[in-house]
Design a protein around this motif. Structure first.
Motif, PDB file in Angstrom:
ATOM      1  N   ILE A   1      40.946  40.065  35.926  1.00 21.40           N
ATOM      2  CA  ILE A   1      42.132  40.535  36.587  1.00 21.40           C
ATOM      3  C   ILE A   1      42.768  41.703  36.028  1.00 21.40           C
ATOM      4  O   ILE A   1      42.953  42.934  36.666  1.00 21.40           O
ATOM      5  N   ILE A   2      42.776  41.842  34.485  1.00 20.35           N
ATOM      6  CA  ILE A   2      43.011  42.916  33.933  1.00 20.35           C
ATOM      7  C   ILE A   2      42.233  44.037  34.052  1.00 20.35           C
ATOM      8  O   ILE A   2      42.792  45.050  34.137  1.00 20.35           O
ATOM      9  N   ALA A   3      40.942  43.721  34.193  1.00 20.98           N
ATOM     10  CA  ALA A   3      39.990  44.580  34.148  1.00 20.98           C
ATOM     11  C   ALA A   3      39.862  45.469  35.605  1.00 20.98           C
ATOM     12  O   ALA A   3      40.004  46.634  35.573  1.00 20.98           O
ATOM     13  N   VAL A   4      40.315  44.796  36.659  1.00 18.32           N
ATOM     14  CA  VAL A   4      40.446  45.177  37.904  1.00 18.32           C
ATOM     15  C   VAL A   4      41.636  46.214  37.939  1.00 18.32           C
ATOM     16  O   VAL A   4      41.606  47.370  38.577  1.00 18.32           O
ATOM     17  N   GLY A   5      42.872  45.879  37.362  1.00 18.85           N
ATOM     18  CA  GLY A   5      43.822  46.677  37.361  1.00 18.85           C
ATOM     19  C   GLY A   5      43.602  48.180  36.576  1.00 18.85           C
ATOM     20  O   GLY A   5      43.826  49.108  37.202  1.00 18.85           O
ATOM     21  N   PHE A   6      42.821  48.182  35.495  1.00 17.89           N
ATOM     22  CA  PHE A   6      42.297  49.301  35.066  1.00 17.89           C
ATOM     23  C   PHE A   6      41.318  50.193  35.838  1.00 17.89           C
ATOM     24  O   PHE A   6      41.504  51.323  35.854  1.00 17.89           O
ATOM     25  N   ILE A   7      40.705  49.359  36.608  1.00 23.24           N
ATOM     26  CA  ILE A   7      39.546  50.061  37.507  1.00 23.24           C
ATOM     27  C   ILE A   7      40.246  50.753  38.680  1.00 23.24           C
ATOM     28  O   ILE A   7      39.974  51.731  38.923  1.00 23.24           O
TER      29      ILE A   7
ATOM     30  N   LEU B   1      37.876  48.374  25.739  1.00 23.96           N
ATOM     31  CA  LEU B   1      36.740  48.820  26.265  1.00 23.96           C
ATOM     32  C   LEU B   1      36.720  49.497  27.764  1.00 23.96           C
ATOM     33  O   LEU B   1      36.122  50.418  28.037  1.00 23.96           O
ATOM     34  N   ILE B   2      37.347  48.969  28.630  1.00 25.88           N
ATOM     35  CA  ILE B   2      37.426  49.174  30.088  1.00 25.88           C
ATOM     36  C   ILE B   2      37.942  50.661  29.919  1.00 25.88           C
ATOM     37  O   ILE B   2      37.284  51.711  30.675  1.00 25.88           O
ATOM     38  N   PRO B   3      39.216  50.956  29.727  1.00 31.02           N
ATOM     39  CA  PRO B   3      39.637  52.288  29.664  1.00 31.02           C
ATOM     40  C   PRO B   3      38.853  53.263  29.084  1.00 31.02           C
ATOM     41  O   PRO B   3      38.698  54.305  29.413  1.00 31.02           O
ATOM     42  N   ALA B   4      38.136  52.746  27.724  1.00 33.38           N
ATOM     43  CA  ALA B   4      37.209  53.719  26.886  1.00 33.38           C
ATOM     44  C   ALA B   4      35.997  54.165  28.081  1.00 33.38           C
ATOM     45  O   ALA B   4      35.626  55.517  27.961  1.00 33.38           O
ATOM     46  N   PHE B   5      35.577  53.193  28.619  1.00 32.80           N
ATOM     47  CA  PHE B   5      34.466  53.576  29.561  1.00 32.80           C
ATOM     48  C   PHE B   5      34.645  54.206  30.489  1.00 32.80           C
ATOM     49  O   PHE B   5      33.887  55.277  31.105  1.00 32.80           O
TER      50      PHE B   5
ATOM     51  N   ALA C   1      32.591  50.870  34.916  1.00 31.51           N
ATOM     52  CA  ALA C   1      33.694  49.955  34.248  1.00 31.51           C
ATOM     53  C   ALA C   1      33.561  48.742  34.913  1.00 31.51           C
ATOM     54  O   ALA C   1      33.701  47.564  34.186  1.00 31.51           O
ATOM     55  N   LEU C   2      33.151  48.639  36.217  1.00 31.63           N
ATOM     56  CA  LEU C   2      33.104  47.254  36.778  1.00 31.63           C
ATOM     57  C   LEU C   2      31.809  46.490  36.039  1.00 31.63           C
ATOM     58  O   LEU C   2      31.854  45.270  35.794  1.00 31.63           O
TER      59      LEU C   2
END
Length: 494
Positions: free
Chosen positions: A215-221, A412-416, A431-432
């Motif tokens: 869920i956090i990753a989806v928020g960043f994406i 990692l997600i924001p960096a990528f 990112a996904l």
């Protein structure tokens, strides 16, 4: 006949006498750990790395070597790590090391063992296991496959990897008891427990709500990459890769840990059906255990709705402690404290693992390592194809450094996403794909609470887990990489 009496199998004989590799690991584990520890501790502090982070890295690496080579019991390694962290200044407050025994995951593990003991004592677990075997587990492969399917189904309803492991481990233990599998000797036990933790991780990858990290990753994406990823988009993108990977590694696991000669299932089914009949109707103890078990499942499965319904949320750990309390209550419960089979050596091991991982994260040592790795590979100068592939593999194996999915996602997600924008790539796809690897924390027991729970059963060693996980992570990274250039295009993501 002798195999049936002793519970031993010819295929497991090498495990009784350590092989040459295992003997060498045990022999050189301590000297190697000391040498690496001193080198990392005494070398000049690299630019961008704080002194506390360098010291945390030294303890982490030495502990990792000892956990893998096992020249001493893993709980002793954890005790040593807990002692060293404040002693050499890797943590400022010794509570960051010694206080880990009071971590919520420790309470969760204690409660899980209490719940397991109650299910075993009440015979509810045995009844369920016998029913599963006689209906679906006519062969070892069908038994293993059924457990994997259950893991994938639970991912949709129980939004916690640890909660699902807490539900599945007792079932596996009862199944192995019926099969007369011996911990540390049975290949069936090895592959069942290892596939259990892997199925938990892969199923989590396929469902957006199966863990907070997704869920956090989806928020960043969606916020930083301009994506529009929701529940169904995540499911369409990730679930096929999770299923394909699980099917491949399911058969690879059967090759790595051969179980074909372990049991005579055809002769055993009739006996198992008779044992199920002997249990008769449900006893009072079974009914109590079932009520507690179902209450636990319902509370875990509805965790996201508690606040809306009753004004506050009952956490996974609180639910587990409630279940343990109900099991231990006089008259109303099922167990006495002495009957609860709590493995305190495992608690100490887990405390040390989280202390070391926490110190590395808090001191920014883990972040520094990842930054050096990305910069060292020179991703800025590579073709987009190789950037996609390398990022997926970095994300997949980053759990070797980080002990927290949330920390990995946050770093990692924001960096990528930034990397993709800089190189003119699709940041949503990159990112996904990276986010889909974040749940593959399956290489070592300290890498997730789920690993720790399964490892605590004693059916597999650290080396067994590493051997299987390296293969699984590689297969998963390849499948996800292929999906970027094929499946993602079909569903409109890339």
């Amino acid at each position: 006949m002798s195999q049936e009496k002793t519970g031993k199998v010819s295929g497991d004989s090498p495990e009784k006498k350590p092989g040459q590799v295992e003997r060498l690991m045990k022999k050189w584990g301590i000297p190697l750990a000391i040498a690496v520890f001193l080198f990392l501790l005494l070398m000049p502090t690299p630019e961008g790395l704080e002194l506390a982070a360098q010291r945390s890295l030294a303890v982490f690496t030495a502990a990792l070597i000892l956990w893998v080579t096992t020249p001493i019991p893993i709980y002793l390694t954890s005790m040593l790590a807990i002692l060293l962290l404040p002693l050499i200044g890797a943590v400022k407050d010794q509570k960051d090391a010694f206080g880990m025994l009071g971590n919520d995951v420790i309470w969760l593990m204690v409660s899980a063992f209490v719940l397991t003991s109650a299910i075993v004592k009440s015979q509810l677990g045995r009844r369920f296991a016998l029913w599963m075997i006689t209906k679906f587990g006519k062969t070892p492969k069908m038994t293993l496959f059924t457990l994997i399917v259950i893991n994938f189904v639970l991912a949709f309803f129980v939004p916690s990897t640890t909660a699902r492991a807490t539900l599945m481990v007792p079932i596996c233990l009862i199944l192995l008891e019926v099969y007369k599998a011996i911990p540390g000797e049975s290949n069936l036990g090895r592959v069942m427990m290892l596939q259990g933790l892997q199925a938990d991780a892969l199923a989590t990858s396929g469902v957006m709500t199966a863990t907070a990290g997704n869920i956090i990753a989806v928020g960043f994406i969606n916020s930083q990459a301009g994506g529009n990823i929701g529940y169904m988009q995540w499911l369409l993108a990730s679930m096929p890769t999770a299923i394909i990977t699980m099917i491949i590694v399911f058969f690879l696991g059967l090759k790595i840990f051969s179980i074909k000669d372990e049991f005579n299932f055809e002769k055993a089914i009739g006996t198992l059906e008779e044992e199920l009949r002997k249990l008769g109707s449900f006893s009072l103890a079974e009914k109590k255990a079932m009520v507690i078990f179902l209450l636990t499942v319902v509370l875990w499965a509805t965790g996201d709705y508690h606040k809306h319904w009753v004004g506050y949320e009952i956490s996974t750990e609180q639910t587990a402690v409630l279940a343990a309390l109900l099991c231990l209550l006089p008259k109303l419960g099922l167990l006495t404290w002495k009957e609860a089979n709590i493995k305190w050596d495992l608690m100490i091991f887990a405390a040390g693992a989280y202390a070391v991982g926490g110190a590395l994260d808090k001191s920014k040592g883990a972040e520094w390592l990842i930054t050096q790795l990305v910069n060292g590979l020179g991703l800025q100068n590579m073709s987009h194809f190789w950037v996609y592939v390398i990022v997926v593999f970095i994300s997949m194996y980053s759990h070797l450094i980080f002990t927290s999915k949330t920390v990995r996602v946050t770093i990692l997600i924001p960096a990528f996403i930034t990397l993709a924008k800089t190189l003119g790539m699709n940041p949503v796809a990159l990112a996904l794909a990276s986010a889909m690897t974040m749940t593959y924390t399956i290489t070592l027991p300290p890498h997730s609470k789920v690993n720790t729970l399964y490892f605590g059963t004693g059916y597999f060693s650290v080396l067994d887990q590493v051997k299987y996980a390296v293969v699984t992570c590689f297969v998963g990274a390849v499948i996800i990489s292929l999906a970027i250039f094929t499946w993602f295009k079909i569903i409109g993501i890339a």
